[in-house]
Each structure stands twice: as C-alpha cells, then as structure tokens.
Design an enzyme around this catalytic site. Structure first.
Site, PDB file in Angstrom:
ATOM      1  N   SER A  71      11.807   2.095  -0.562  1.00 27.27           N
ATOM      2  CA  SER A  71      12.196   0.700  -0.832  1.00 27.27           C
ATOM      3  C   SER A  71      13.263   0.549  -1.903  1.00 27.27           C
ATOM      4  O   SER A  71      13.809  -0.555  -2.054  1.00 27.27           O
ATOM      5  CB  SER A  71      10.969  -0.117  -1.225  1.00 27.27           C
ATOM      6  OG  SER A  71      10.254  -0.463  -0.070  1.00 27.27           O
ATOM      7  N   LYS A  74      16.415  -0.917  -0.789  1.00 24.90           N
ATOM      8  CA  LYS A  74      16.578  -2.366  -0.588  1.00 24.90           C
ATOM      9  C   LYS A  74      17.607  -2.948  -1.547  1.00 24.90           C
ATOM     10  O   LYS A  74      18.249  -3.957  -1.250  1.00 24.90           O
ATOM     11  CB  LYS A  74      15.216  -3.067  -0.725  1.00 24.90           C
ATOM     12  CG  LYS A  74      14.279  -2.745   0.445  1.00 24.90           C
ATOM     13  CD  LYS A  74      12.856  -3.225   0.234  1.00 24.90           C
ATOM     14  CE  LYS A  74      12.010  -2.900   1.478  1.00 24.90           C
ATOM     15  NZ  LYS A  74      10.580  -2.859   1.263  1.00 24.90           N
ATOM     16  N   TYR A 196      16.984  -0.290   9.112  1.00 25.88           N
ATOM     17  CA  TYR A 196      16.009  -0.405   8.020  1.00 25.88           C
ATOM     18  C   TYR A 196      15.323   0.944   7.757  1.00 25.88           C
ATOM     19  O   TYR A 196      15.229   1.396   6.607  1.00 25.88           O
ATOM     20  CB  TYR A 196      14.978  -1.497   8.357  1.00 25.88           C
ATOM     21  CG  TYR A 196      13.849  -1.530   7.370  1.00 25.88           C
ATOM     22  CD1 TYR A 196      14.044  -2.006   6.072  1.00 25.88           C
ATOM     23  CD2 TYR A 196      12.579  -1.049   7.706  1.00 25.88           C
ATOM     24  CE1 TYR A 196      13.014  -2.008   5.143  1.00 25.88           C
ATOM     25  CE2 TYR A 196      11.544  -1.051   6.786  1.00 25.88           C
ATOM     26  CZ  TYR A 196      11.771  -1.525   5.512  1.00 25.88           C
ATOM     27  OH  TYR A 196      10.751  -1.507   4.587  1.00 25.88           O
ATOM     28  N   TYR A 248       6.794  -5.400  -6.517  1.00 30.05           N
ATOM     29  CA  TYR A 248       5.807  -6.012  -5.631  1.00 30.05           C
ATOM     30  C   TYR A 248       4.814  -6.848  -6.414  1.00 30.05           C
ATOM     31  O   TYR A 248       5.181  -7.547  -7.340  1.00 30.05           O
ATOM     32  CB  TYR A 248       5.114  -4.933  -4.777  1.00 30.05           C
ATOM     33  CG  TYR A 248       6.139  -4.188  -3.957  1.00 30.05           C
ATOM     34  CD1 TYR A 248       6.836  -4.821  -2.945  1.00 30.05           C
ATOM     35  CD2 TYR A 248       6.447  -2.868  -4.243  1.00 30.05           C
ATOM     36  CE1 TYR A 248       7.803  -4.159  -2.220  1.00 30.05           C
ATOM     37  CE2 TYR A 248       7.414  -2.197  -3.521  1.00 30.05           C
ATOM     38  CZ  TYR A 248       8.080  -2.851  -2.510  1.00 30.05           C
ATOM     39  OH  TYR A 248       9.033  -2.196  -1.799  1.00 30.05           O
ATOM     40  N   VAL A 266       7.736   3.745  -2.025  1.00 31.10           N
ATOM     41  CA  VAL A 266       6.508   4.495  -1.771  1.00 31.10           C
ATOM     42  C   VAL A 266       6.717   6.013  -1.781  1.00 31.10           C
ATOM     43  O   VAL A 266       5.760   6.774  -1.694  1.00 31.10           O
ATOM     44  CB  VAL A 266       5.798   4.066  -0.464  1.00 31.10           C
ATOM     45  CG1 VAL A 266       5.277   2.644  -0.569  1.00 31.10           C
ATOM     46  CG2 VAL A 266       6.699   4.236   0.746  1.00 31.10           C
TER      47      VAL A 266
HETATM   48  O1  DON Z   1       8.727  -0.146   5.436  1.00 33.01           O
HETATM   49  C1  DON Z   1       7.862   0.654   5.188  1.00 33.01           C
HETATM   50  O2  DON Z   1       6.713   0.466   5.513  1.00 33.01           O
HETATM   51  C2  DON Z   1       8.152   1.900   4.415  1.00 33.01           C
HETATM   52  N1  DON Z   1       9.417   2.469   4.667  1.00 33.01           N
HETATM   53  C3  DON Z   1       7.863   1.685   2.948  1.00 33.01           C
HETATM   54  C4  DON Z   1       8.983   1.181   2.113  1.00 33.01           C
HETATM   55  C5  DON Z   1       8.568   1.054   0.675  1.00 33.01           C
HETATM   56  O3  DON Z   1       8.856   1.883  -0.148  1.00 33.01           O
HETATM   57  C6  DON Z   1       7.749  -0.120   0.327  1.00 33.01           C
HETATM   58  N2  DON Z   1       7.233   0.003  -0.927  1.00 33.01           N
HETATM   59  N3  DON Z   1       7.055   0.323  -1.958  1.00 33.01           N
END
Ligand code: DON
Length: 312
Positions: A71, A74, A196, A248, A266
């Site tokens: 993430s 992003k 994405y 978050y 993550v």
């Molecule tokens: O979109 C997803 O579920 C994963 N690629 C997680 C992305 C992410 O790092 C969200 N959170 N911390």
C-alpha cells in the site's frame, strides 16, 4: 519541550541502536498470509533508513533488502494521478478518514461509489482507473516513475506477488465493480485491477523508499535532482491525507504518538514524511491487527521522539 529537529545528535549510532533494540523485542504480530509470496518472507528481518533533504542517508539492519511495498505504492499512484487530472480528481475520491479497515466495502455502497480517501483500497483502485485512462501504458509509467525517484533502473515488480494478488483479489474486484456500477470507474475493471495489483507488487528497500519520497518533505522538489515531482500544494495535500488516513484505522493513534504523515503496507514497510527534513522508512514483516508493522511502528516512534520530529 524542545520541538526543533536535533541535527547535532549522533543519528548513525542511534539508527543502528534502534534496529538492535527492535530485534531484541519479543516477537509480536503476524506476517501477512493472504498470499504465499508474502507469507514466506523471513519474519525476523528489520530495516531502518532515514534520507534527509540535504542528501544524507542513514540506515541500519536490512535496509538494503527489497520488500513488497504494497500500500505504500498508493502514495506514488496518487501523485501521478494528481499530476495528470488536477482538482477534478477530488470529485471522484474524497479526503476524509474512513474509520474502517483498509479493505472495507460497506462505506462504498452508502456513499455512492466515492471512496473516502486515496489510501484505502477503494480509493487506490479509483486512482488506478485514472492512471489506466490517462496513460497508454500505466504500469510502465508507474515503474518508470519509481525508477526516476529512486535514481535506480534496477527496480522491478515481484512476479510471484503480482500473480498471487490477482488470484486472491476478489474483495478488491468487488469494490471496483461496485464503483463501476455507480459510474465512478471509467476503464475496464480487469485493466484497473491489473494496474492496482502491479503497483502493490513493486519491490523496494528501505533506502530506496526513503530516498524516493524525499520530494514530499521538500515541497514537491526532489532534492537529489532538483526536479519538480509535484506542486508544492499537492505535496501539502498528500502529506495532509497521509496524516489522517495513511496508517488506516491506527492513523489517529499514530498522529497522537508520532505526529508525522505516514503510510504503511502489508509487506511490513512504513514511510514517515518529516516536512523540511527528510523521510524515514522502517521495515519488518510482522504486522499488528491494523495491518501496520509492529517493529516499524516502534522504530519510527522512537526516532521521531528522540529527534523531536513531530509536525505538531
Ligand atoms: O489490496 C490488497 O489487498 C493488498 N495488496 C494489500 C495492500 C496493503 O498493503 C494494504 N494495507 N496495508
């Protein structure tokens, strides 16, 4: 209390100490296991880097080891989209905290397919739609952008992570189709999701991430190249939304204890922007129940406290 950044402090030694301190803590949290490519990462790795806008790079531990940025990507997607479409972007995605887990779908229904902010999954998928629409080869544009920011051509997507993300992406697909049903996704949903997942699957090290994002600490100008990456106003806006929504459901607590715009992924990475000073990147794969790296939180908290980095 002295709020000024303590430049005279022995930062290299302290950065090293923080990694050692983190390694000695009892193991808490859990490595992301929704795809095997992330579940198989060695959990005990710990890296820390601090890149300053005057060109210093301090790092320790596994700061040169690549990890899945997830993430954290992003932020970069958002900067690219802001550069392409300007203020009209904010009619399609808002800038409020969601108060819900990053992959929650419920808000999207009663808020008519407009994501709360660009740092939850729905918001980042919306941004992916903008990129797919505005670039003839959005994935190539994305990786080129990171290579430019990191000053390194040897930056790649982890193909294993990318394929697994696609195979386990039902919830993200559901959000994309829901937004499409409200008319807020313009491109083909499968292409949007490909973009994405691709950007989530980029591998970078703490050193590379900290260096790449220094423009956000420097009013949009990359300090190494003097190139303008985004406007001063957009750098401010990205940092503002990071402050309220980058960690978050733990964003409030992070603002309360650390006081820096920050983003987690993550893969276990966390970046924290210190406007006018530099960027911290901490990485360790074990996550707390919000999805934020346990040791990453610990190291950034300690570093910010010791150097007096809070923006508040
Ligand atoms: O979109 C997803 O579920 C994963 N690629 C997680 C992305 C992410 O790092 C969200 N959170 N911390």
């Amino acid at each position: 209390m002295d709020w000024t950044v303590k430049h005279e402090f022995d930062i290299p030694t302290f950065v090293q100490q923080l990694v050692e301190e983190a390694r000695a803590l009892p193991a808490t949290g859990k490595v992301a296991d929704y795809i095997p490519a992330l579940a198989n990462v060695k959990p005990e790795q710990v890296g820390l880097a601090l890149a300053t806008i005057d060109g210093k790079l301090y790092s320790a531990g596994d700061a040169q080891t690549g990890f899945s940025i997830q993430s954290i990507s992003k932020i970069l997607g958002l900067v690219m989209a802001m550069n392409r479409v300007g203020d009209s972007l904010w009619q399609r995605v808002h800038m409020e905290p969601s108060g819900l887990p990053f992959n929650s779908i419920v808000q999207l229904e009663y808020e008519h397919g407009i994501p709360r902010n660009p740092f939850i999954n729905a918001g980042a998928i919306l941004i992916a739609d903008v990129l797919v629409k505005h670039y003839s080869a959005s994935r190539q544009a994305f990786i080129s952008f990171i290579r430019q920011l990191a000053g390194c051509e040897q930056i790649f997507v982890d193909e294993g992570v990318f394929q697994s993300e696609k195979q386990h992406g039902s919830r993200n697909a559901a959000m994309a189709y829901l937004m499409k049903s409200f008319g807020n996704i313009e491109a083909d949903v499968e292409r949007v999701l490909e973009h994405y997942f691709y950007q989530c699957s980029v591998t970078l090290s703490c050193q590379q991430l900290a260096t790449s994002l220094t423009f956000l600490a420097n009013r949009g100008v990359h300090p190494q190249t003097n190139g303008m990456i985004c406007s001063r106003r957009d750098a401010h806006r990205v940092n503002a939304i990071l402050s309220t929504s980058g960690m978050y459901d733990q964003s409030g607590e992070f603002a309360f204890t650390v006081g820096l715009p920050a983003k987690s992924g993550v893969g276990g990475g966390i970046v924290a922007i210190v406007p006018g000073y530099g960027v911290i990147c901490a990485w360790s794969p074990r996550l707390n129940h919000f999805g934020n790296s346990c040791l990453g939180m610990h190291m950034i908290t300690r570093l910010a406290e010791q150097l007096g980095l809070s923006v508040y």
